[in-house]
Write an enzyme that holds these catalytic residues in place. Structure first.
Site, mmCIF file in Angstrom:
data_model
loop_
_atom_site.group_PDB
_atom_site.id
_atom_site.type_symbol
_atom_site.label_atom_id
_atom_site.label_comp_id
_atom_site.label_asym_id
_atom_site.label_seq_id
_atom_site.Cartn_x
_atom_site.Cartn_y
_atom_site.Cartn_z
ATOM 1 C CB VAL A 169 33.217 -19.382 37.824
ATOM 2 C CG1 VAL A 169 34.645 -19.249 38.341
ATOM 3 C CG2 VAL A 169 33.149 -20.443 36.731
ATOM 4 C CG ASP A 170 30.888 -14.402 39.592
ATOM 5 O OD1 ASP A 170 32.050 -14.017 39.803
ATOM 6 O OD2 ASP A 170 30.156 -13.908 38.722
ATOM 7 C CG MET A 171 26.871 -18.255 42.770
ATOM 8 S SD MET A 171 25.285 -19.055 42.631
ATOM 9 C CE MET A 171 25.302 -19.451 40.910
ATOM 10 N N GLY A 174 32.904 -17.474 45.698
ATOM 11 C CA GLY A 174 32.315 -16.928 46.925
ATOM 12 C C GLY A 174 32.230 -17.979 48.017
#
Lengths: 380, 387
Positions: A169-171, A174
């Site tokens: 999810v972070d990626m 981003g």
């Protein structure tokens, strides 16, 4: 010439989501300056995210922050804030991933920056948006996977919730931030105007699931049902999955079950003719297929299925992958050097522009290593 | 202010998910996206359904991925149609395709030929594994790419064998990289006034997705990932307590944090297991097991009431039924309606990106095959009898 050559990015981000976006923009040609607190810098430098320490910082920090500069500044100190404010006058892009309200308190929120730099492109990532009762909760990857239903898609029916084993999810957040910033940079190149780009991990997690959550919203609200064994997608029928063989594993994507049965010499599969049956009776089919595939080697099955244009593959670990010619030909790894001469291996940007690999030999920065240069260069 | 990509014309020759998901992102940010499809049947994704769900003859999946686009039907093997497409290309800013290497060369729409038609074109391609090497002709399919890339050894537990991500994550990541490459190319073109070639592949995107853990692997003597033996463990490279725990009535997700503080808060004695330093990594499985026992004692809600006020990073674990009822789902406005026909709406998601404080909503549905041929022929003054 790299597409973003000449653009200056000031990145206040920490951890993965924001910094993964600035890494992409750096590889596309922008100059990225990380603003870090003088004590410890980006928390990602510490042991929190990896127990592999390289030249004093975590391996994960080195992966995310290569090709960037570091400027150490204490944002609670008015003098440092003044310095940063002057630096922002030169910036094309300002970005951060603090919780909502933090940049407002520091005086570096969009409206404040826009007041001194009207054509700035300002990008921010939050966990749950800047509105609503969840806005102050920690935007952490596993928690977002858990709150958005994502953990019920991986693993088998009896596995309980299974996280995807990367900070996915972070990626994605981003990636979405990078896309919004790039779209605004294009607009700026054409019209001169700046813009505000906002992404949240919650919205990015649902965008990731746009196929399955749309299905859920239109099928009467049925939760996804993973197959009992060999699940690879809760919404697809047999044979979709990974199967054990006599000496390893085999991945099988879409395909007609009777055709597979014939090729593999498994008569029991002949009766599962149409696609609806391959879905409804997928546990049965997968169980038969699973038992049969254990009787011979992965190579044997590939040698039968590949010539018949059945979509299948070996299942490799990294050691096997790195030895494979199909990997080597991509030149996916690169060696980078830090300012003190320390070198390390990492991956490169996955995008090719005009046939060129966007490699960069510049390693991650030591905390505050570029303060003097930047102070002099911008007369701060 | 306008949407950032307003005025841009994108021709999408892509099928299935990776390429069309990029087209959707560009469309929501303001570009006009026209799918170039074979007459009648259209792109193959129209017939690829999950749960056998179709809306007005096309799969619900197709509607999800291709909303906010137009369709121009053309048989690229027919000279008149090909000429019409070439006229569109002359006016376009971007074209995307995901044919296997060699197909566009045969048709005469490879990069060199297209550049000759339009010297400012952004030509963007998606392949499975790049254009060279033994995998270049292998089908570029999500599960196969996951399997070859090592990704399947990162989820689940150590005794499970490979566990793939339960979504088409390679396609989706690659679609994002394609979007980024196209946008960067447009910025480059704004300065050089020249065409740009953008290339991405599912495999490179799936390796990029693993950039953190691959960097660790490359610098740690090539040690393979060691998944935990404990059910619920969340990440092969993170220390205890990272994972999902069963409670008396459900589950609780617990991210990284101060182990002593968490152990004290939940009343679990780990003093013999966690002794500082690297022991949260070295004794990961033992600590996960100890916590697993403790978390079974109370309901999820009770644990949250203890842990959230202490700012310990944790969350309930929701299935779709509960997730869409979660306050944040409504408050952030995750879903939107698409108007398929006068009497038919479908609920789907919207662009995850907000620009200038605005959500990028669109109620425009996926097109029928060739729905825009006559409009486009007229608008671009294309003489084409066959379409």
């Amino acid at each position: 010439m790299r597409p973003l050559e000449g653009y200056l990015i000031i990145d206040f981000g920490q951890f993965l989501s924001g910094p993964s976006a600035s890494l992409r923009l750096a590889d596309l040609g922008a100059r990225v300056i990380k603003i870090e607190r003088p004590e410890g810098g980006d928390i990602c430098r510490s042991l929190y995210t990896s127990n592999v320490v390289m030249n004093g910082d975590s391996s994960v920090f080195h992966a995310i922050n290569r090709n960037k500069e570091s400027f150490a500044a204490d944002l609670k100190n008015p003098q440092d804030r003044d310095t940063i404010r002057t630096l922002l006058l030169k910036a094309d892009i300002v970005m951060h991933n603090f919780r909502p309200g933090v940049m407002e308190r520091l005086g570096f929120d969009y409206n404040s920056v826009k007041a001194i730099k009207p054509d700035v492109i300002y990008g921010e990532i939050s966990g749950y948006g800047s509105e609503g009762e969840y806005k102050d909760r920690p935007g952490q990857d596993l928690l977002l996977q858990s709150l958005t239903g994502l953990t019920w898609l991986t693993g088998n029916a009896d596995s309980g919730p299974v996280a995807m084993g990367l900070s996915i999810v972070d990626m994605l957040a981003g990636a979405h931030l990078a896309e919004g910033i790039l779209a605004c940079l294009y607009r700026k190149a054409v019209s001169g105007e700046g813009g505000l780009v906002q992404v949240s991990m919650l919205e990015s997690a649902y965008d990731f699931q746009f196929e399955t959550i749309t299905t859920f919203m239109n099928d009467g609200g049925e939760n996804p049902q993973r197959s009992l064994t060999n699940n690879a997608n809760a919404y697809l029928g047999a044979p979709y999955g990974i199967y054990q063989t006599a000496d390893g594993y085999l991945a099988l994507a879409m395909g007609s079950i009777p055709v597979l049965g014939k090729l593999l010499g498994c008569d029991a599969l002949a009766s599962y003719a149409d696609a609806a049956v391959a879905f409804e009776k997928r546990d049965e089919v997968k169980s038969i297929l699973g038992q049969h595939l254990r009787t011979d080697s992965t190579q044997k099955w590939l040698s039968i299925l590949e010539p018949a244009d059945i979509w299948c593959a070996d299942v490799l670990n990294w050691n096997q992958l790195f030895e494979h010619e199909g990997f080597k030909v991509l030149n996916m790894t690169q060696k980078v050097s830090m300012s003190d001469g320390y070198t390390y291996q990492t991956t490169r940007c996955p995008i090719r522009i005009d046939g060129e690999l966007l490699t960069s030999g510049k390693g991650s920065p030591k905390l505050g290593q570029d303060n003097q240069t930047i102070l002099t260069e911008f007369s701060l | 202010m306008s949407r950032p990509l307003e005025g841009l014309l994108v021709l999408e020759f892509c099928q299935f998910l990776a390429g069309p998901s990029a087209g959707l992102k560009l469309a929501d940010m303001g570009a006009r996206v026209i799918k170039i499809e074979r007459p009648l049947k259209g792109e193959a994704g129209r017939q690829l359904a999950i749960k056998n769900m179709f809306v007005e003859g096309d799969s619900l999946l197709f509607h999800t991925i291709n909303r906010n686009k137009e369709s121009y039907a053309a048989d690229l093997k027919n000279q008149d149609d090909l000429n019409a497409v070439k006229e569109l290309i002359a006016k376009a800013d971007v074209i995307t395709h995901n044919f296997r290497p060699g197909v566009m060369e045969k048709i005469g729409l490879d990069y060199a030929s297209v550049k000759a038609l339009n010297s400012r074109i952004i030509y963007a391609t998606v392949t499975g594994y790049g254009n060279a090497g033994p995998w270049a002709t292998k089908p570029g399919q999500d599960l196969l790419v996951q399997s070859l890339s090592g990704l399947a050894y990162l989820s689940g537990t150590a005794d499970q064998g490979p566990v793939p991500f339960g979504l088409s994550v390679s396609d989706i990541m690659c679609g994002n990289h394609l979007t980024q490459g196209i946008l960067a190319a447009l910025i480059k073109r704004a300065r050089t006034k020249q065409s740009v070639l953008v290339e991405v592949s599912l495999l490179e995107s799936t390796l990029d997705m693993q950039f953190e853990v691959l960097t660790t692997y490359l610098n740690d003597g090539k040690k393979l990932p060691q998944r935990s033996y404990v059910k619920g463990a969340g990440h092969a490279y993170l220390s205890a307590p990272y994972g999902i725990y069963e409670t008396a009535d459900g589950y609780l997700a617990l991210a990284m944090g101060d182990l002593n503080k968490i152990a004290a808060a939940i009343g679990c004695d780990i003093s013999s297991l966690f002794t500082g330093g690297n022991s949260s990594f070295d004794r990961r499985d033992d600590i996960l097991e100890a916590f697993s026992e403790t978390f079974k004692e109370k309901h999820t809600k009770d644990w949250l009431e203890i842990l959230v006020p202490l700012d310990i990073w944790c969350a309930d674990v929701l299935d779709y039924k509960r997730a869409v009822e979660h306050p944040a789902f409504g408050q952030l406005g995750i879903s939107q309606s698409v108007q398929v026909s006068d009497s038919l709406e479908i609920r789907t998601t919207r662009s995850p990106i907000r620009i200038d404080n605005r959500k990028l909503l669109s109620s425009k549905p996926a097109p029928k095959v060739g729905a825009h041929n006559s409009t486009l022929n007229q608008e671009f003054n294309i003489q084409n009898e066959t379409t």
